[in-house]
Structure formats: C-alpha cells, structure tokens
Design an enzyme around this catalytic site. Structure first.
Site, short mmCIF file in Angstrom:
data_model
loop_
_atom_site.label_atom_id
_atom_site.label_comp_id
_atom_site.label_asym_id
_atom_site.label_seq_id
_atom_site.Cartn_x
_atom_site.Cartn_y
_atom_site.Cartn_z
N LYS A 133 9.54 0.64 7.84
CA LYS A 133 10.26 -0.10 8.80
C LYS A 133 11.49 -0.86 8.26
O LYS A 133 12.56 -0.69 9.01
CB LYS A 133 9.36 -1.12 9.81
CG LYS A 133 8.17 -0.43 10.23
CD LYS A 133 7.45 -1.55 11.06
CE LYS A 133 6.82 -2.61 10.54
NZ LYS A 133 5.83 -2.24 9.33
N ARG B 15 3.98 -7.61 17.28
CA ARG B 15 3.05 -7.18 16.55
C ARG B 15 1.61 -7.20 17.24
O ARG B 15 0.54 -6.55 17.00
CB ARG B 15 2.55 -8.03 15.53
CG ARG B 15 3.12 -7.90 14.06
CD ARG B 15 3.23 -6.81 13.37
NE ARG B 15 2.75 -7.18 11.78
CZ ARG B 15 3.73 -7.38 10.95
NH1 ARG B 15 4.92 -7.43 11.16
NH2 ARG B 15 3.38 -7.35 9.66
N ARG C 154 4.27 -1.52 -4.57
CA ARG C 154 5.47 -2.19 -4.35
C ARG C 154 5.94 -3.50 -5.07
O ARG C 154 4.97 -4.14 -5.26
CB ARG C 154 5.42 -2.37 -2.65
CG ARG C 154 6.63 -2.99 -2.31
CD ARG C 154 6.89 -2.94 -0.81
NE ARG C 154 6.02 -3.94 -0.05
CZ ARG C 154 6.05 -4.23 1.42
NH1 ARG C 154 6.86 -3.33 1.90
NH2 ARG C 154 5.47 -5.02 1.93
N ARG D 290 4.39 -9.23 -3.89
CA ARG D 290 4.15 -10.08 -2.90
C ARG D 290 2.71 -10.37 -2.83
O ARG D 290 1.69 -9.40 -3.03
CB ARG D 290 4.45 -9.27 -1.48
CG ARG D 290 5.88 -9.58 -1.13
CD ARG D 290 6.38 -8.75 0.34
NE ARG D 290 5.34 -8.86 1.28
CZ ARG D 290 5.75 -7.95 2.45
NH1 ARG D 290 6.86 -7.61 2.71
NH2 ARG D 290 4.76 -8.18 3.35
N ARG E 223 -4.71 -5.81 6.17
CA ARG E 223 -3.61 -5.85 7.04
C ARG E 223 -3.67 -4.39 7.74
O ARG E 223 -3.09 -4.40 8.80
CB ARG E 223 -2.20 -5.96 6.07
CG ARG E 223 -1.66 -7.12 5.54
CD ARG E 223 -0.88 -7.32 4.44
NE ARG E 223 0.32 -6.70 4.70
CZ ARG E 223 1.38 -6.32 4.01
NH1 ARG E 223 1.11 -6.19 2.79
NH2 ARG E 223 2.54 -6.23 4.37
P1 AMP Z 1 5.52 -8.05 7.13
O1 AMP Z 1 7.01 -8.39 6.28
O2 AMP Z 1 6.38 -7.48 8.45
O3 AMP Z 1 4.68 -7.21 6.51
O4 AMP Z 1 5.17 -9.47 7.33
C1 AMP Z 1 4.30 -10.29 6.55
C2 AMP Z 1 3.43 -11.26 7.04
O5 AMP Z 1 4.04 -12.10 7.91
C3 AMP Z 1 2.40 -10.26 8.12
O6 AMP Z 1 1.33 -9.91 7.47
C4 AMP Z 1 1.90 -11.71 9.08
O7 AMP Z 1 1.08 -12.75 8.29
C5 AMP Z 1 3.47 -12.41 9.33
N1 AMP Z 1 4.10 -11.90 10.38
C6 AMP Z 1 5.23 -11.04 10.42
N2 AMP Z 1 5.66 -10.73 11.75
C7 AMP Z 1 4.74 -11.23 12.35
C8 AMP Z 1 4.60 -11.08 13.78
N3 AMP Z 1 5.28 -10.66 14.68
N4 AMP Z 1 3.23 -11.82 14.34
C9 AMP Z 1 2.45 -12.57 13.55
N5 AMP Z 1 2.51 -12.34 12.32
C10 AMP Z 1 3.50 -11.99 11.75
#
Ligand code: AMP
Length: 232
Positions: A13, A89, A128, A161, A172
């Site tokens: 994404k 989400r 990654r 990360r 996740r």
């Molecule tokens: P991502 O980089 O999009 O995988 O996001 C990393 C982490 O940030 C996720 O595992 C969540 O803990 C938090 N996060 C990101 N976007 C959201 C969202 N829209 N709602 C809730 N938590 C989020």
C-alpha cells in the site's frame, strides 16, 4: 480526488500510494502509520499513547486516530484530494470518514484493494528493513541493505520496525482479518472497491492501478454529475 488503499500490512500500500501520489503530482499520500511513527519518534503525547498499541501489533484506539486524520485532510495540501494509506482500518473509522466527507461534499472516488496471499506478505514483512532517515524500504531477500546497515541513499541507519518481528506480524495479520477485511464489503456495497493483484512486480501493480483507476474515475465523474436526488 479522494482515494483509499486497503490490504494486508506489507501488501505494498505504502509503495503504491507514493507512486500514485507522484503520478498525479498534486495530491499527497497520507499514511497514518507514518504519522504515528513520527509522533512516537518525537515523543509527543499522541506518540507515547500510540506506541504501546503499535509495538503489540494492535490498532491504536479510534478516538486518537480519527481526529488526527480529520485534521490532516483539512490541511491546504489536501484541498485537491489525497491518497489514504492505512486509514480507515475498521468499519467505525470508515463510517466516520464518510460522515466527515459528506459534510464537505467530497466523497471517496475509489478504494484500491491490494490482493495478495497471506504467506507472501508474512515473508515480505519479516524480511523488510527501513531507513530511519529517508524511509527507503529494503528487503533482505529481493533488495538487501548494505552490510553495514547504512542507507546507500542518505546515510541513515537501517533498522527493522519493532512490529515487523515475526510474532507481531502474525498478530497484525489477525487484526487485519478481523477488523480491516470487512471494509471490502463496506466499500464493495458502495460500488467503490477496485481489487488489484498485489502479487506482481511493483511496476506491474502500478500499471494495473492506473489502468483500473482511469476507468473508475471516468465513471465517478459521470456519477457526480447526476443530480443528488436521483442518487439515493
Ligand atoms: P502501518 O504502517 O500502516 O502498518 O501502521 C503501523 C501501526 O500503526 C499499526 O499496526 C497500528 O498499530 C497503527 N495504525 C496505523 N494506522 C492505523 C489506523 N487507521 N487505526 C489504528 N491504528 C493504526
């Protein structure tokens, strides 16, 4: 034009949203994960609260996320639209976004759903690595970082990360299946879902996105011209 990317963590994404933002030239990519990671690094109040959830692979509570996004999409650079990566989400976030956009009369034009096998994203995420300075993504298998873990582009430190560690990655995936996957039916029933095969190369996925989006946006422009009373 307002667009959304959904898909498993690691489905591409972020990469595809950045390429699309470059393609259109004037609409920003807004990544909730990036905003939260910056808040964590800056040790802001939001960052301190979000960190616990992020490290555990859980979603950060909606009350912290929704205001953050509403504020970000009200900034001047979002006036012509934006590409959301990582938001919404869950169904509640999607409903809140629809409510805000209805007030602004700026409905979502399309939702790109990157379809890819779970096994493949687990492999992608656990291998990654990220540059802490420029955010460039490396992959131990397909694009390994230099042996000294210093970014070849900006000399930043490369790291894994904390939520890309294998145990957290599996959690996740479960969170995605339970909370985020239902968004496919939510946007499908609004006629906005655009499924894309996310297992192909970055270039092929990008070409498919632009191709499918061009058709969908032409329809969306026609739909916008229909007087409101005939659309409900
Ligand atoms: P991502 O980089 O999009 O995988 O996001 C990393 C982490 O940030 C996720 O595992 C969540 O803990 C938090 N996060 C990101 N976007 C959201 C969202 N829209 N709602 C809730 N938590 C989020």
């Amino acid at each position: 034009m307002e667009l959304i990317f959904i898909g498993y963590p690691g489905s591409g994404k972020g990469t595809q949203a950045a390429l699309l933002s470059q393609h259109f030239g004037n609409i920003p990519k807004i990544s909730t994960g990036d905003i939260l990671r910056a808040a964590v690094a800056a040790k802001t109040d939001l960052g301190m609260k979000a960190k616990l959830f992020m490290d555990a692979g859980e979603l950060v509570p909606d009350y912290l996320i929704i205001d953050m996004v509403v504020q970000r999409i009200s900034e001047p650079d979002s006036a012509k639209g934006y590409i959301l990566d990582g938001f919404p989400r869950n169904i509640h976030q999607a409903q809140e976004l629809d409510r805000v956009l209805l007030n602004h009369r700026r409905p979502i034009a399309g939702v790109l759903s990157l379809e890819i096998e779970k096994k493949k994203v687990i492999e992608r995420l656990t291998s990654r690595r990220v540059c802490s300075k420029c955010g460039h993504l490396f992959n131990l298998i397909s694009d390994p970082p230099p042996a000294n873990n210093i970014c070849s582009l900006c000399k930043g430190q490369i790291y894994q990360r904390s939520d890309d560690k294998p145990e957290t990655v599996l959690h996740r995936m479960e969170v995605y299946e339970e909370a985020t996957r239902p968004l496919k039916s939510y946007y499908g029933s609004q006629g906005k879902l655009i499924p894309i095969d996310g297992s192909l190369s970055i270039e092929k996925v990008q070409a498919e996105i632009i191709n499918r989006l061009t058709k969908a946006l032409a329809q969306f422009e026609l739909w916008k011209r229909v007087p409101r009373r005939y659309t409900s």
